[in-house]
Scaffold this motif. Structure first.
Motif, mmCIF file in Angstrom:
data_model
loop_
_atom_site.group_PDB
_atom_site.id
_atom_site.type_symbol
_atom_site.label_atom_id
_atom_site.label_comp_id
_atom_site.label_asym_id
_atom_site.label_seq_id
_atom_site.Cartn_x
_atom_site.Cartn_y
_atom_site.Cartn_z
ATOM 1 N N LEU A 168 33.107 54.148 43.066
ATOM 2 C CA LEU A 168 34.271 53.560 42.677
ATOM 3 C C LEU A 168 35.308 53.600 44.183
ATOM 4 C CD1 LEU A 168 34.892 55.304 39.151
ATOM 5 C CD2 LEU A 168 34.383 52.815 39.810
ATOM 6 N N THR A 169 36.001 52.509 44.225
ATOM 7 C CA THR A 169 37.007 52.509 45.300
ATOM 8 C C THR A 169 38.051 53.458 45.000
ATOM 9 O OG1 THR A 169 36.163 50.427 45.787
ATOM 10 C CG2 THR A 169 38.316 50.929 46.726
ATOM 11 N N ASP B 9 35.856 48.100 37.028
ATOM 12 C CA ASP B 9 36.456 47.405 37.833
ATOM 13 C C ASP B 9 37.491 46.518 37.237
ATOM 14 O OD1 ASP B 9 36.383 46.050 40.925
ATOM 15 O OD2 ASP B 9 36.535 44.390 39.352
ATOM 16 N N ARG C 159 40.311 43.640 37.219
ATOM 17 C CA ARG C 159 41.135 42.591 38.352
ATOM 18 C C ARG C 159 42.339 42.276 37.449
ATOM 19 N NH1 ARG C 159 40.243 44.030 42.740
ATOM 20 N NH2 ARG C 159 38.410 45.002 42.611
ATOM 21 N N GLN D 95 39.687 50.187 40.755
ATOM 22 C CA GLN D 95 38.608 50.738 40.079
ATOM 23 C C GLN D 95 39.096 52.103 39.462
ATOM 24 O OE1 GLN D 95 35.266 50.517 42.770
ATOM 25 N NE2 GLN D 95 34.963 48.405 41.908
#
Lengths: 476, 476
Positions: B56-57, B320, B322, B332
């Motif tokens: 996970l970013t 995630d 968007r 994320q």
């Protein structure tokens, strides 16, 4: 020696002279409270000695963390706390703190008879009391006490507080204790009204509630546990204390009596008070993280004590207690001994003829819920000038510069003698006619305090003591 | 695809059919709420994908403890909790739990116009919502959101909730959220009444408060945050929802309307309710100790998720997101995904013509104060038979065996879509005429709930949802 620690002999003199001022009207057994407490002091066999912290029987020091705990894991423990409160004069510090997660019972039995209300009070010895015995609630017991962890005698009258529903419950609420010294401690404050005749056992007396309040005006006589339970009485005002004599002729007492009444005009609605307190609590970014006691940078442990390098604040010391009439015959324990006498003061003001109290939404690291309503001024003078001048409380000048006419109440009272050794605070109620204001302070009526005292986490223990002291001013 | 995760396509059908049942009366802009929410769904560009938890970013796993936290240290973290509650069918377990110490704001602006009350509601997308967009409060923001930690857009209308005193504050109280999944989380529930004309921006609508409550009857339409704020409205009853049509002709609605009124005869006084709850809280010996997430014996972490070895309870997954019209374009995060739909049910009874709710003083490990008033029955059927039969809630048979005539409310509603992924609960209000009783349960009026909802820590989030649902039954 009457069983007090010899170190206290000098202070005893002062305490005796206070006691000598006690109202000598006889109680229902023909004994003045003064004589009764003196008699109990003579009968008491509690001998308290400060001993080495390193060798306390029954207590262990964790070799890594330094945590002090009882060998049973019960009673309480002492650990470290690391505190960050941004935007303060002192935004970060660490300190020892007492953990006591068990909820104890502080309970007073009351009975109405011929239009008067009586409280069953106990003359109870606690090791931290400088004068041995003080007027205490009917029951004052930790769960470890009453569940018999130390194998002692049963706690008298406990059954009245453990079987809810059999009597009228006038108050039953868990309240915080010193948020600077306890980590999230809560005790249950209970007032039970009985219809039956309940006999006062040895060491107990039925006292008129107004008399108990009058005793608050004497130094070191009514203990902290009694004060906090009295503050939670829902009829804290004239309804309980009897009609106000000469209410019309004394504007202060008249404004005080009106302050207890529901529906009296208050400066702020209770909704506004809650909104303000929620806002203070939500804004505060307090971090209070348990850390090892052994790791506190400014605190040193010797065999004798744990103390701050400055010599200020407080010490953790060890005491040895020999007691004849306690649940157990003797024990040892660590205690917190504060340096210097604290000051807790309410500024009060007659606003539109109704007495208002200037409450402070005060952040304390050990509180369960960030901030509680506290005295206008709450501090320990002896910690200055070690602490920076900017750390002095707001409105302090109004306390220090008060004229004798402005001082409505002034007594030095003991903090809880089961955990605090010779630790005392001067309680002051000071009248002002200035319309003081600040975002962290609000003027409140006593009825608003009564409403909030039905619930946990609203009023801190020093403010509760002061509310009991205010009750004592209803009668001349 | 309207921007919902493809995995949800099948469920969308059900949600659409629920939405189709929405009352099509036009709101003040001539659009039905149904059309408005559909329109916003078409405009929404939120695309949510379940991704590997390992990568996970913006999130880090502590190599020793396993704690999952954001690289800024803000938002929230996931850690382990070790729980002991003696005398339970399952007295000990450990589990992952979400820590979110920041107090966020859940706020609704209201306005009175021509004798009606309107709420400014938002059509808000949250990644955990199975249908993308739900009807949400005016403001729903963590402190990290509104203090701009992620560098996003400003939160609309936030200023109304941050400058207390400028408008009328109808409610302002910090309330708990799921005590099984959050560790001591509190959000500020605020209702502000404005006099000015406040224009509804894109994605917002002024809706009559009675209509917002009617929307609760449809599955997955009004989000959890809106429900909890609605429950804290001090005029939860007929005063706010308008006069009750035909009150005399419908004994249930008549009893419901009476239940909101102060002074109505309640089975127990509020003092008795407080005494009971204090007793439950003081007796419970709950230990809920933070432990390393990596050390939980029954929980396994793979790259994809953290899950219980039984496959029950919940998973921690990564998503995630968007999003075109959020404060930030994409991110994320870890989320909690429950297995199975929960059940929260109030048993209600007309006692002396006043509707009473059977409240449970329920201990949950993540609560700040041990126990809160909870639904009569609150459980997840899918966790049985993994859990022993003795762990089934009391009074469950009264819910399972309810006849259609007894079921006054029945809808599946989503839990908070910012932390919980596709996690839902069936909310039921079931009428009984049996005088059920148990020491951990009490019959309470809605006025008593309203009184307690002014304060923190009394009513849990599932019960608050049900109280909002009860409001929806005042109108036919």
């Amino acid at each position: 020696m009457n069983g007090y620690p010899p170190a206290h002999a000098a202070d005893l003199t002062r305490s005796e002279s206070s006691a000598a001022r006690i109202d000598r009207r006889p109680d229902d057994r023909g004994l003045t409270v003064h004589h009764w407490v003196e008699q109990e002091r003579r009968r008491s066999h509690m001998i308290v000695r400060v001993v080495s912290l390193a060798d306390l029987t029954g207590w262990r020091f964790d070799p890594d963390s330094g945590t002090i705990s009882h060998h049973t894991g019960r009673f309480f423990s002492i650990d470290g706390l690391d505190v960050t409160i941004p935007d303060r004069a002192v935004p970060h510090w660490s300190q020892p703190i007492i953990h006591q997660s068990e909820v104890g019972i502080l309970g007073i039995l009351v009975k109405r008879l011929d239009g008067s209300t009586y409280c069953l009070m106990q003359a109870k010895a606690e090791p931290g009391n400088r004068n041995g015995i003080q007027v205490s609630p009917t029951v004052q017991a930790t769960r470890s006490n009453y569940s018999g962890v130390h194998g002692g005698k049963p706690v008298p009258y406990l059954a009245y507080f453990q079987a809810p529903g059999r009597q009228r419950v006038l108050a039953d609420v868990r309240q915080s204790e010193q948020g600077a010294w306890f980590y999230r401690k809560r005790n249950r404050n209970v007032v039970i009204e009985v219809d039956d005749d309940v006999e006062a056992q040895d060491g107990f007396r039925w006292l008129p509630v107004a008399q108990v309040h009058r005793l608050l005006r004497f130094d070191d006589l009514v203990n902290m546990d009694a004060r906090t339970v009295l503050s939670c009485l829902p009829l804290g005002g004239p309804e309980l204390l009897g009609p106000v004599d000469g209410e019309q002729s004394d504007p202060f007492r008249s404004a005080l009596a009106r302050s207890y009444r529901p529906g009296t005009h208050a400066r702020h609605t209770t909704g506004e008070i809650l909104n303000w307190l929620t806002n203070v609590r939500a804004r505060a970014e307090v971090t209070a993280a348990p850390v090892p006691l052994a790791s506190l940078p400014d605190w040193h442990r010797t065999d004798d004590r744990i103390s701050h390098r400055s010599g200020h604040f407080f010490d953790i010391v060890g005491v040895d207690v020999r007691a004849g009439n306690r649940e157990v015959g003797g024990w040892q324990q660590p205690m917190l001994r504060a340096h210097g006498v604290g000051v807790s003061a309410f500024l009060v003001n007659r606003l539109d003829g109704v007495l208002h109290v200037l409450a402070h939404a005060r952040v304390e690291p050990g509180l369960v819920d960030v901030a509680e309503l506290a005295p206008t001024v709450q501090y320990t003078p002896d910690n200055f000038p070690y602490l920076p001048r900017e750390a002095q409380p707001l409105f302090l000048d109004h306390v220090l510069d008060a004229t004798p006419e402005q001082i409505r109440f002034d007594a030095v009272l003991s903090e809880e003698g089961g955990r605090f050794f010779d630790t005392r605070c001067r309680y002051l109620i000071i009248e002002t006619d200035e319309p003081l204001g600040h975002p962290d302070y609000r003027w409140m009526t006593l009825h608003q305090f009564t409403e909030l005292l039905r619930h946990s986490y609203y009023v801190n223990v020093q403010a509760r003591s002061l509310l009991a002291c205010l009750n004592s001013l209803v009668q001349p």
